[in-house]
Design an enzyme around this catalytic site. Sequence first.
Site, PDB file in Angstrom:
ATOM      1  N   GLY A  60     -15.502 -24.610  52.053  1.00 48.80           N
ATOM      2  CA  GLY A  60     -15.069 -25.483  53.129  1.00 48.80           C
ATOM      3  C   GLY A  60     -13.724 -25.060  53.681  1.00 48.80           C
ATOM      4  N   ASP A  62     -13.737 -40.266  55.976  1.00 49.74           N
ATOM      5  CA  ASP A  62     -14.573 -39.152  56.452  1.00 49.74           C
ATOM      6  C   ASP A  62     -16.038 -39.389  56.092  1.00 49.74           C
ATOM      7  OD1 ASP A  62     -14.945 -36.802  57.854  1.00 49.74           O
ATOM      8  OD2 ASP A  62     -14.543 -35.499  56.130  1.00 49.74           O
ATOM      9  N   MET A  80     -10.774 -25.995  52.857  1.00 50.61           N
ATOM     10  CA  MET A  80      -9.711 -25.805  51.870  1.00 50.61           C
ATOM     11  C   MET A  80     -10.217 -25.254  50.549  1.00 50.61           C
ATOM     12  SD  MET A  80      -7.225 -29.127  52.258  1.00 50.61           S
ATOM     13  CE  MET A  80      -8.435 -30.219  51.488  1.00 50.61           C
ATOM     14  N   LYS A 110     -14.779 -27.348  41.776  1.00 51.17           N
ATOM     15  CA  LYS A 110     -14.166 -27.165  43.086  1.00 51.17           C
ATOM     16  C   LYS A 110     -12.746 -26.648  42.883  1.00 51.17           C
ATOM     17  CE  LYS A 110     -13.274 -29.587  47.456  1.00 51.17           C
ATOM     18  NZ  LYS A 110     -13.462 -30.864  48.202  1.00 51.17           N
TER      19      LYS A 110
END
Length: 211
Positions: free
Chosen positions: A31, A146, A33, A51
């Site tokens: 993604g 979001d 970041m 992640k």
Amino acid sequence: MTAPPRTIDTGVREGEVLLGKYRVESILGCGGMGVVARCTHLHLNERVAIKLLRPDVLDDADAVGRFLREAQAAVKLKSEYVARVTDVGRSDTGVPYLVMEYLEGHDLGQLLAQRGRIELPWAIELALQACEALAEAHAIGIVHRDIKPSNLFVTWRPDGTALLKLLDFGISKAAMGVDVRLTQTQSMLGTPAYMSPEQMRSARLVDPRSD
């Protein structure tokens, strides 16, 4: 997240062992970041998703802050409708990471693209599960900011029923105001096509109604 373009250095490689116990099996996506890898816990023989921040954003203080805030927010949530976080920290080289449950399935955006539409009874069930996840977050002062199909992941229980998982608290707002420094600029936070009008005016001032 999308498949990582070849021009982006994800910072992890298939076959690599992270933190001395997680073997990277594949890169699930990349993604703005972070990068997410499917890994196997070598001692437990269990799949997890890890992640990590991408190497090219490690010097961005805002990106690091948002990543750590995502971990702090997610670890507080215990609902079955939120992706479970089991570990948070920094690698030996200083890269922030979070270890999550590995989910089999598709996000709602992918399902909509494949099916064209979702039957009303199932859509209602998924919406109710998303509301359960948000209710817990809002109860402890977290606003997601979001909510969109790609952040609603549909997996399956052992009995075959659908289970929705709310993902990505990277731009969430916490009650204690820890995000004020990160959101006081004029930059827009969120996904315009799914943002409320008040969030477009000021992401810093939104409350749970925006979600």
